[in-house]
Design an enzyme around this catalytic site. Sequence first.
Site, short mmCIF file in Angstrom:
data_model
loop_
_atom_site.label_atom_id
_atom_site.label_comp_id
_atom_site.label_asym_id
_atom_site.label_seq_id
_atom_site.Cartn_x
_atom_site.Cartn_y
_atom_site.Cartn_z
N LYS A 96 -2.32 13.70 -11.77
CA LYS A 96 -0.87 13.65 -11.50
C LYS A 96 -0.31 15.06 -11.67
O LYS A 96 -0.64 15.74 -12.66
CB LYS A 96 -0.18 12.71 -12.50
CG LYS A 96 -0.49 11.25 -12.23
CD LYS A 96 0.33 10.33 -13.08
CE LYS A 96 0.12 8.88 -12.66
NZ LYS A 96 -1.28 8.46 -12.56
N ASP A 130 -2.44 11.80 -7.24
CA ASP A 130 -1.66 10.55 -7.32
C ASP A 130 -0.24 10.84 -6.87
O ASP A 130 0.25 11.96 -6.99
CB ASP A 130 -1.60 10.04 -8.77
CG ASP A 130 -2.92 9.45 -9.25
OD1 ASP A 130 -3.86 9.33 -8.46
OD2 ASP A 130 -2.99 9.11 -10.46
N GLN A 162 2.90 5.73 -0.74
CA GLN A 162 3.40 4.45 -1.25
C GLN A 162 4.08 3.65 -0.15
O GLN A 162 5.11 4.08 0.39
CB GLN A 162 4.41 4.72 -2.38
CG GLN A 162 3.79 5.35 -3.62
CD GLN A 162 4.80 6.17 -4.42
OE1 GLN A 162 5.65 6.83 -3.84
NE2 GLN A 162 4.66 6.15 -5.74
N ARG A 183 -4.89 7.78 0.30
CA ARG A 183 -5.02 6.53 -0.46
C ARG A 183 -3.68 5.83 -0.27
O ARG A 183 -2.63 6.42 -0.58
CB ARG A 183 -5.25 6.81 -1.93
CG ARG A 183 -5.08 5.55 -2.79
CD ARG A 183 -4.67 5.88 -4.22
NE ARG A 183 -5.75 6.48 -4.95
CZ ARG A 183 -5.54 7.28 -6.01
NH1 ARG A 183 -4.32 7.57 -6.42
NH2 ARG A 183 -6.56 7.81 -6.63
N LYS A 186 0.85 0.28 -2.82
CA LYS A 186 2.19 -0.32 -2.60
C LYS A 186 3.25 0.52 -3.32
O LYS A 186 4.35 0.69 -2.81
CB LYS A 186 2.20 -1.75 -3.13
CG LYS A 186 1.41 -2.71 -2.27
CD LYS A 186 1.69 -4.15 -2.68
CE LYS A 186 0.74 -5.10 -1.98
NZ LYS A 186 0.91 -6.50 -2.43
N GLY A 187 2.94 1.03 -4.52
CA GLY A 187 3.91 1.82 -5.28
C GLY A 187 4.18 1.15 -6.61
O GLY A 187 4.43 -0.06 -6.66
N ALA A 188 4.13 1.93 -7.70
CA ALA A 188 4.16 1.36 -9.04
C ALA A 188 5.43 1.67 -9.83
O ALA A 188 5.52 1.29 -10.99
CB ALA A 188 2.95 1.88 -9.82
N HIS A 240 -5.13 -4.80 -4.76
CA HIS A 240 -5.90 -5.98 -5.21
C HIS A 240 -5.42 -7.22 -4.46
O HIS A 240 -5.80 -8.33 -4.80
CB HIS A 240 -5.69 -6.20 -6.71
CG HIS A 240 -5.76 -4.95 -7.51
ND1 HIS A 240 -4.66 -4.15 -7.74
CD2 HIS A 240 -6.80 -4.32 -8.10
CE1 HIS A 240 -5.02 -3.10 -8.44
NE2 HIS A 240 -6.31 -3.17 -8.67
N ARG A 301 3.01 0.26 -16.82
CA ARG A 301 3.12 -0.03 -15.37
C ARG A 301 2.21 -1.21 -14.99
O ARG A 301 2.56 -2.01 -14.13
CB ARG A 301 2.78 1.21 -14.54
CG ARG A 301 3.86 2.29 -14.61
CD ARG A 301 3.71 3.32 -13.51
NE ARG A 301 2.53 4.14 -13.64
CZ ARG A 301 2.45 5.26 -14.37
NH1 ARG A 301 3.51 5.70 -15.02
NH2 ARG A 301 1.33 5.94 -14.43
C1 LIG Z 1 -6.93 2.90 -6.85
C2 LIG Z 1 -5.46 2.79 -7.07
C3 LIG Z 1 -4.71 3.94 -7.21
C4 LIG Z 1 -3.32 3.86 -7.38
N1 LIG Z 1 -2.58 5.01 -7.39
C5 LIG Z 1 -1.22 4.91 -7.39
C6 LIG Z 1 -0.42 6.07 -7.19
O1 LIG Z 1 -0.92 7.19 -7.02
N2 LIG Z 1 0.93 5.91 -7.20
C7 LIG Z 1 1.53 4.68 -7.34
O2 LIG Z 1 2.76 4.59 -7.30
N3 LIG Z 1 0.77 3.57 -7.53
C8 LIG Z 1 -0.57 3.65 -7.56
N4 LIG Z 1 -1.33 2.51 -7.70
C9 LIG Z 1 -0.68 1.23 -8.11
C10 LIG Z 1 -0.12 0.47 -6.93
O3 LIG Z 1 1.02 1.14 -6.41
C11 LIG Z 1 0.30 -0.95 -7.32
O4 LIG Z 1 1.30 -0.91 -8.29
C12 LIG Z 1 -0.83 -1.81 -7.86
O5 LIG Z 1 -2.01 -1.58 -7.16
C13 LIG Z 1 -0.51 -3.32 -7.74
O6 LIG Z 1 -0.26 -3.66 -6.42
P1 LIG Z 1 -1.27 -4.46 -5.47
O7 LIG Z 1 -1.42 -3.68 -4.22
O8 LIG Z 1 -2.53 -4.76 -6.18
O9 LIG Z 1 -0.48 -5.77 -5.06
P2 LIG Z 1 0.29 -6.87 -5.88
O10 LIG Z 1 0.96 -7.71 -4.86
O11 LIG Z 1 1.13 -6.26 -6.95
O12 LIG Z 1 -0.86 -7.68 -6.59
C14 LIG Z 1 -1.78 -8.47 -5.84
C15 LIG Z 1 -2.68 -9.20 -6.85
O13 LIG Z 1 -3.47 -8.25 -7.56
C16 LIG Z 1 -3.59 -8.62 -8.92
N5 LIG Z 1 -2.92 -7.59 -9.75
C17 LIG Z 1 -2.14 -6.57 -9.32
N6 LIG Z 1 -1.73 -5.80 -10.35
C18 LIG Z 1 -2.25 -6.38 -11.45
C19 LIG Z 1 -2.20 -6.06 -12.84
N7 LIG Z 1 -1.52 -5.00 -13.29
N8 LIG Z 1 -2.86 -6.87 -13.71
C20 LIG Z 1 -3.56 -7.92 -13.28
N9 LIG Z 1 -3.67 -8.27 -11.97
C21 LIG Z 1 -3.01 -7.52 -11.08
C22 LIG Z 1 -2.93 -9.96 -9.06
O14 LIG Z 1 -3.93 -10.94 -8.83
C23 LIG Z 1 -1.93 -9.96 -7.93
O15 LIG Z 1 -1.57 -11.24 -7.50
C24 LIG Z 1 -2.70 2.58 -7.49
C25 LIG Z 1 -3.46 1.42 -7.34
C26 LIG Z 1 -4.82 1.52 -7.11
C27 LIG Z 1 -5.59 0.25 -6.89
#
Ligand SMILES: Cc1cc2nc3c(=O)[nH]c(=O)nc-3n(C[C@H](O)[C@H](O)[C@H](O)COP(=O)(O)OP(=O)(O)OC[C@H]3O[C@@H](n4cnc5c(N)ncnc54)[C@H](O)[C@@H]3O)c2cc1C
Length: 320
Positions: A96, A130, A162, A183, A186-188, A240, A301
């Site tokens: 980061k 990131d 994101q 990469r 969705k955005g955290a 995920h 987060r």
């Molecule tokens: C490799 C990687 C790198 C990332 N880098 C960044 C970045 O640089 N900047 C940024 O803003 N975000 C980053 N993220 C986080 C991302 O933005 C999301 O907040 C996070 O991936 C959850 O979203 P989702 O796409 O899994 O979908 P969601 O709709 O949130 O989740 C889908 C399903 O995944 C599972 N799940 C998701 N999150 C969790 C959790 N915390 N605990 C348990 N189960 C969960 C659940 O089963 C859920 O129903 C990254 C994520 C990944 C995988």
Amino acid sequence: MLRSFLIYLSKAAWAQNLVTNCGFAWKVASRFVAGTKITEALDVVKTLNAKGINATLDQLGEHTNNAEEANKSTEGILAVLDAIQAANVRSNVSIKLTQIGMGTDNDLCRANLLRIVERAKKYGNFVRIDIEDTPWTDLTIALYHDVLIKGYDTHTVGMAAQAYLYRADADIHKMLEEGITFRLVKGAYKEPPELAYPKKADVDANYDTLVSKLLDASLIQKTILSKDGRHPPIPGIATHDEKRIAFAKAYAEKIGLTREGFEFQMLYGIRRDLQENLCKEGYPMRVYVPFGTHWYPYFMRRLAERPANIWFFISNSFRK
Ligand SMILES: Cc1cc2nc3c(=O)[nH]c(=O)nc-3n(C[C@H](O)[C@H](O)[C@H](O)COP(=O)(O)OP(=O)(O)OC[C@H]3O[C@@H](n4cnc5c(N)ncnc54)[C@H](O)[C@@H]3O)c2cc1C
């Protein structure tokens, strides 16, 4: 509401002191964090590698307060690259920019980033930047371009985008034209409705739209993952969400993109079953492996993303 509150807490010093001083907090956080030391993180990477899964190591840290802290973080990241090389594991690194000086001294950040990218180049490794919250988006993209202008290429340093941001489409369009790939996440963070889709359904729809653009570009670029699993100038589908994953698979098949033309990425401790299944199906799979003592904001987060994690956290607090 709950998500916003947890993201607010992730930045609140008082909450950090409260949570990190509770022994049980680490017990819960360690579901998402591979350990506090690089040796522990490397053990996790070796286990993943043995299953055919690649990794990206993240030495946790963000928003350092001064040059001394930013330089210390930079030294730590250089040591991670050294350790990957020494252990000969299939991993690159994720960083980061607020960890290495962005926001406190941007010139120092640029210099630190160049040091990290130079070390990655020396080892034939790769650095993924990131993407943080919107006060930093423009600067992150500008600093990334500075590195490319210095002559480093997309095989050594890459970006993330994101899908919840309205601007993601334009950013991705512009950078795909420059041969840069991403990469996609969705955005955290918590973003205002002027900047990001407030509804999950819209974020998901935009995610699919952007995935199709990344996969179309990959078909033209014809790049594949390096043999040592470290260089990914191929799209990283980082989610995920099974529906998003199904969409990416189906779209790739429709346009005739082979499985090597993109990789799925997930976070350590989340959907291990899905990680292993995708790998068995022959898709390149990379797991983001965070480690270190600065785990609090990352952990918060992860709690914010899934309310069920909070009950897991609370129920653990009542156990000895
Ligand atoms: C490799 C990687 C790198 C990332 N880098 C960044 C970045 O640089 N900047 C940024 O803003 N975000 C980053 N993220 C986080 C991302 O933005 C999301 O907040 C996070 O991936 C959850 O979203 P989702 O796409 O899994 O979908 P969601 O709709 O949130 O989740 C889908 C399903 O995944 C599972 N799940 C998701 N999150 C969790 C959790 N915390 N605990 C348990 N189960 C969960 C659940 O089963 C859920 O129903 C990254 C994520 C990944 C995988």
